[in-house]
Design a protein around this motif. Structure first.
Motif, PDB file in Angstrom:
ATOM      1  N   LYS A 190       0.825  -1.208   0.000  1.00  0.00           N
ATOM      2  CA  LYS A 190       0.000   0.000   0.000  1.00  0.00           C
ATOM      3  C   LYS A 190       0.861   1.262   0.000  1.00  0.00           C
ATOM      4  O   LYS A 190       0.497   2.270  -0.604  1.00  0.00           O
ATOM      5  CB  LYS A 190      -0.918   0.007   1.224  1.00  0.00           C
ATOM      6  CG  LYS A 190      -1.967  -1.097   1.235  1.00  0.00           C
ATOM      7  CD  LYS A 190      -2.767  -1.060   2.518  1.00  0.00           C
ATOM      8  CE  LYS A 190      -3.802  -2.181   2.552  1.00  0.00           C
ATOM      9  NZ  LYS A 190      -4.553  -2.191   3.843  1.00  0.00           N
ATOM     10  N   GLN A 191       2.016   1.198   0.661  1.00  0.00           N
ATOM     11  CA  GLN A 191       2.849   2.390   0.798  1.00  0.00           C
ATOM     12  C   GLN A 191       3.596   2.757  -0.480  1.00  0.00           C
ATOM     13  O   GLN A 191       4.172   3.841  -0.561  1.00  0.00           O
ATOM     14  CB  GLN A 191       3.829   2.191   1.950  1.00  0.00           C
ATOM     15  CG  GLN A 191       3.148   2.232   3.312  1.00  0.00           C
ATOM     16  CD  GLN A 191       4.049   1.802   4.450  1.00  0.00           C
ATOM     17  OE1 GLN A 191       5.180   1.379   4.235  1.00  0.00           O
ATOM     18  NE2 GLN A 191       3.546   1.900   5.667  1.00  0.00           N
ATOM     19  N   GLU A 192       3.567   1.882  -1.480  1.00  0.00           N
ATOM     20  CA  GLU A 192       4.192   2.233  -2.751  1.00  0.00           C
ATOM     21  C   GLU A 192       3.518   3.444  -3.396  1.00  0.00           C
ATOM     22  O   GLU A 192       4.137   4.136  -4.197  1.00  0.00           O
ATOM     23  CB  GLU A 192       4.148   1.045  -3.718  1.00  0.00           C
ATOM     24  CG  GLU A 192       5.151  -0.039  -3.401  1.00  0.00           C
ATOM     25  CD  GLU A 192       5.225  -1.083  -4.490  1.00  0.00           C
ATOM     26  OE1 GLU A 192       6.304  -1.233  -5.095  1.00  0.00           O
ATOM     27  OE2 GLU A 192       4.209  -1.758  -4.743  1.00  0.00           O
ATOM     28  N   SER A 193       2.259   3.694  -3.043  1.00  0.00           N
ATOM     29  CA  SER A 193       1.545   4.852  -3.582  1.00  0.00           C
ATOM     30  C   SER A 193       1.169   5.834  -2.481  1.00  0.00           C
ATOM     31  O   SER A 193       0.241   6.631  -2.630  1.00  0.00           O
ATOM     32  CB  SER A 193       0.281   4.391  -4.323  1.00  0.00           C
ATOM     33  OG  SER A 193      -0.570   3.635  -3.463  1.00  0.00           O
ATOM     34  N   HIS A 194       1.888   5.797  -1.363  1.00  0.00           N
ATOM     35  CA  HIS A 194       1.599   6.673  -0.229  1.00  0.00           C
ATOM     36  C   HIS A 194       1.926   8.126  -0.563  1.00  0.00           C
ATOM     37  O   HIS A 194       2.800   8.409  -1.382  1.00  0.00           O
ATOM     38  CB  HIS A 194       2.405   6.226   0.991  1.00  0.00           C
ATOM     39  CG  HIS A 194       1.845   6.697   2.291  1.00  0.00           C
ATOM     40  ND1 HIS A 194       2.054   7.969   2.770  1.00  0.00           N
ATOM     41  CD2 HIS A 194       1.062   6.074   3.221  1.00  0.00           C
ATOM     42  CE1 HIS A 194       1.445   8.107   3.928  1.00  0.00           C
ATOM     43  NE2 HIS A 194       0.834   6.978   4.225  1.00  0.00           N
ATOM     44  N   SER A 195       1.231   9.056   0.075  1.00  0.00           N
ATOM     45  CA  SER A 195       1.488  10.478  -0.164  1.00  0.00           C
ATOM     46  C   SER A 195       2.830  10.910   0.413  1.00  0.00           C
ATOM     47  O   SER A 195       3.431  11.875  -0.064  1.00  0.00           O
ATOM     48  CB  SER A 195       0.370  11.327   0.457  1.00  0.00           C
ATOM     49  OG  SER A 195       0.281  11.097   1.868  1.00  0.00           O
ATOM     50  N   LYS A 196       3.330  10.201   1.413  1.00  0.00           N
ATOM     51  CA  LYS A 196       4.618  10.534   2.009  1.00  0.00           C
ATOM     52  C   LYS A 196       5.747   9.892   1.211  1.00  0.00           C
ATOM     53  O   LYS A 196       5.790   8.672   1.030  1.00  0.00           O
ATOM     54  CB  LYS A 196       4.685  10.031   3.457  1.00  0.00           C
ATOM     55  CG  LYS A 196       3.669  10.681   4.379  1.00  0.00           C
ATOM     56  CD  LYS A 196       3.970  12.141   4.608  1.00  0.00           C
ATOM     57  CE  LYS A 196       3.002  12.741   5.627  1.00  0.00           C
ATOM     58  NZ  LYS A 196       3.257  14.175   5.830  1.00  0.00           N
ATOM     59  N   GLN A 197       6.671  10.734   0.749  1.00  0.00           N
ATOM     60  CA  GLN A 197       7.731  10.220  -0.104  1.00  0.00           C
ATOM     61  C   GLN A 197       8.638   9.241   0.625  1.00  0.00           C
ATOM     62  O   GLN A 197       9.099   8.258   0.040  1.00  0.00           O
ATOM     63  CB  GLN A 197       8.566  11.372  -0.655  1.00  0.00           C
ATOM     64  CG  GLN A 197       9.607  10.909  -1.661  1.00  0.00           C
ATOM     65  CD  GLN A 197      10.613  11.975  -1.997  1.00  0.00           C
ATOM     66  OE1 GLN A 197      10.466  13.109  -1.579  1.00  0.00           O
ATOM     67  NE2 GLN A 197      11.630  11.620  -2.736  1.00  0.00           N
ATOM     68  N   ILE A 198       8.879   9.473   1.896  1.00  0.00           N
ATOM     69  CA  ILE A 198       9.793   8.601   2.627  1.00  0.00           C
ATOM     70  C   ILE A 198       9.239   7.170   2.683  1.00  0.00           C
ATOM     71  O   ILE A 198       9.991   6.197   2.594  1.00  0.00           O
ATOM     72  CB  ILE A 198      10.055   9.141   4.053  1.00  0.00           C
ATOM     73  CG1 ILE A 198      11.198   8.359   4.721  1.00  0.00           C
ATOM     74  CG2 ILE A 198       8.800   9.110   4.895  1.00  0.00           C
ATOM     75  CD1 ILE A 198      11.685   8.976   5.993  1.00  0.00           C
ATOM     76  N   LEU A 199       7.916   7.039   2.777  1.00  0.00           N
ATOM     77  CA  LEU A 199       7.304   5.711   2.791  1.00  0.00           C
ATOM     78  C   LEU A 199       7.300   5.092   1.394  1.00  0.00           C
ATOM     79  O   LEU A 199       7.475   3.882   1.249  1.00  0.00           O
ATOM     80  CB  LEU A 199       5.879   5.793   3.337  1.00  0.00           C
ATOM     81  CG  LEU A 199       5.757   6.290   4.785  1.00  0.00           C
ATOM     82  CD1 LEU A 199       4.296   6.340   5.219  1.00  0.00           C
ATOM     83  CD2 LEU A 199       6.561   5.415   5.736  1.00  0.00           C
ATOM     84  N   ARG A 200       7.132   5.937   0.369  1.00  0.00           N
ATOM     85  CA  ARG A 200       7.202   5.423  -1.005  1.00  0.00           C
ATOM     86  C   ARG A 200       8.605   4.902  -1.320  1.00  0.00           C
ATOM     87  O   ARG A 200       8.774   3.917  -2.043  1.00  0.00           O
ATOM     88  CB  ARG A 200       6.839   6.519  -2.007  1.00  0.00           C
ATOM     89  CG  ARG A 200       5.403   6.990  -1.939  1.00  0.00           C
ATOM     90  CD  ARG A 200       4.998   7.731  -3.204  1.00  0.00           C
ATOM     91  NE  ARG A 200       5.884   8.819  -3.547  1.00  0.00           N
ATOM     92  CZ  ARG A 200       5.760  10.061  -3.109  1.00  0.00           C
ATOM     93  NH1 ARG A 200       4.776  10.371  -2.265  1.00  0.00           N
ATOM     94  NH2 ARG A 200       6.595  11.002  -3.496  1.00  0.00           N
ATOM     95  N   LEU A 201       9.627   5.570  -0.788  1.00  0.00           N
ATOM     96  CA  LEU A 201      11.003   5.140  -1.037  1.00  0.00           C
ATOM     97  C   LEU A 201      11.338   3.865  -0.271  1.00  0.00           C
ATOM     98  O   LEU A 201      12.073   3.009  -0.767  1.00  0.00           O
ATOM     99  CB  LEU A 201      11.977   6.256  -0.636  1.00  0.00           C
ATOM    100  CG  LEU A 201      11.979   7.504  -1.517  1.00  0.00           C
ATOM    101  CD1 LEU A 201      12.826   8.599  -0.886  1.00  0.00           C
ATOM    102  CD2 LEU A 201      12.504   7.187  -2.908  1.00  0.00           C
ATOM    103  N   ALA A 202      10.805   3.746   0.933  1.00  0.00           N
ATOM    104  CA  ALA A 202      11.116   2.578   1.760  1.00  0.00           C
ATOM    105  C   ALA A 202      10.376   1.327   1.288  1.00  0.00           C
ATOM    106  O   ALA A 202      10.876   0.209   1.453  1.00  0.00           O
ATOM    107  CB  ALA A 202      10.787   2.864   3.222  1.00  0.00           C
TER     108      ALA A 202
END
Length: 356
Positions: A190-202
């Motif tokens: 789900k975090q691959e499309s998260h609004s927070k970039q740090i979560l998208r990167l992780a």
């Protein structure tokens, strides 16, 4: 240590109480963030330290803080900086990284009217002042912009931060139970499309590491939950039949004795029904037949609840439209039980490996 960068020629002078425009603070914000994440309150305090305002001058202090807040809000709104959480420290995003590399004084001058906070005088809002910096002010501004550029880390700061965040979780994967591994996989997907970039990167780092861990475990990575705590969620599709109840009467009696009811006449509100079902799943049931309902919080207990309500739903569908409200409420309650207690605990339909 304070400095006089904002005190050279009075180009912002009387129009602006001798304080810098909000846009002028942007290079200094990036200078601070280049060193790593900074709590909002500390960042404002550091900005305040760059000007010489007497501590007892509350009005001027508040005006400066308002300008600092306006500059930070603009950077957040433009996704040039972000927070890992709502109250977490501020980070420089890759968009902000690229913004600093291309930053010129003219960009800040164009932003000045847009982000400058409104000023009130005697209860009335004054028109925003126009920033017309002279050559000396532009020179000092350019110096601070160059300082911000020189201080940029070689790697986008969030990439390093995201890597560190992922590494801590990845280190725990070998000892992680299979059910928790699955929940982690689901969240990372789900975090691959998260609004927070740090979560998208992780997220990709975590997903790749989980895939490797699954391959390392072999067949164990696709087995059912430990102790056989697994069951299929019941269907509410009503096949043709004689209309008789398709479940044990005592199971319905346990629900009724607990106060669980649906329908227009005697039914409970949704929130009350959900509290009752949660209690039936998580607490001891004194009036339930021994052994039939399993222990509290177990797969057997949830299965008994779900299959009883599903059977009620199927039976009601056969009886016709007069049962539509009851059917709708039972279906809603089943969906609630499924989402809150079943998914990730007793289902475990592990997806195919990524990239296959």
């Amino acid at each position: 240590m304070t400095n006089d960068l904002y005190k050279s020629p009075q180009s912002v002078l009387d129009l602006h109480d001798g304080l810098p425009f909000a846009a002028e603070l942007i290079p200094d914000i990036f200078i601070q963030l280049n060193h790593g994440p900074v709590i909002h309150k500390i960042l404002v305090a550091r900005l305040l330290a760059t000007v010489r305002i007497p501590r007892d001058d509350a009005i001027t202090n508040n005006k400066f803080r308002s300008k600092a807040q306006a500059a930070i809000s603009h950077l957040l709104g433009a996704s040039l900086v972000e927070r890992e959480t709502k109250i977490g420290p501020l980070y420089l995003t890759d968009r902000g990284y690229d913004f600093v590399r291309k930053l010129r004084p003219e960009v800040l001058q164009n932003l000045s009217s847009k982000i400058e906070p409104k000023v009130k005088a005697r209860g009335k809002v004054k028109s925003k002042p126009v920033w017309k910096p002279d050559l000396e002010v532009l020179r000092t501004l350019s110096e601070r912009i160059e300082t911000a550029k020189r201080g940029l880390p070689r790697q986008h700061p969030l990439e390093e931060r995201a890597g560190g965040m992922a590494a801590k979780i990845i280190a725990s994967l070998p000892d992680m139970p299979l059910d928790k591994l699955y929940v982690l996989w689901t969240n990372a997907s789900k975090q691959e499309s998260h609004s927070k970039q740090i979560l998208r990167l992780a997220a990709p780092m975590l997903l790749d590491a989980i895939d490797k861990e699954r391959r390392r475990r072999g067949l164990d990575a696709v087995s059912l939950l430990p102790n056989g705590e697994f069951f299929r969620w019941p269907s509410t599709i009503a096949k043709e039949g004689d209309g008789q109840l398709s479940f044990e009467a005592d199971a319905f009696g346990v629900l009724a004795l607990a106060g669980y009811r649906v329908g227009a006449k005697r039914g409970e509100p949704e929130a009350a029904r959900w509290r009752t079902l949660s209690r039936l799943f998580q607490d001891e049931i004194a009036h339930a037949p021994a052994g039939d309902w399993g222990t509290r919080g177990s797969a057997r207990r949830l299965k008994k609840l779900a299959y009883t309500i599903a059977a009620l739903t199927r039976n009601a569908k056969r009886r016709g439209p007069q049962m539509d409200r009851a059917v709708s409420e039972w279906q809603t309650d089943l969906d609630h039980l499924h989402g809150r207690f079943y998914v990730g605990r007793f289902d475990f339909p592990w997806p195919k490996l990524r990239g296959r």
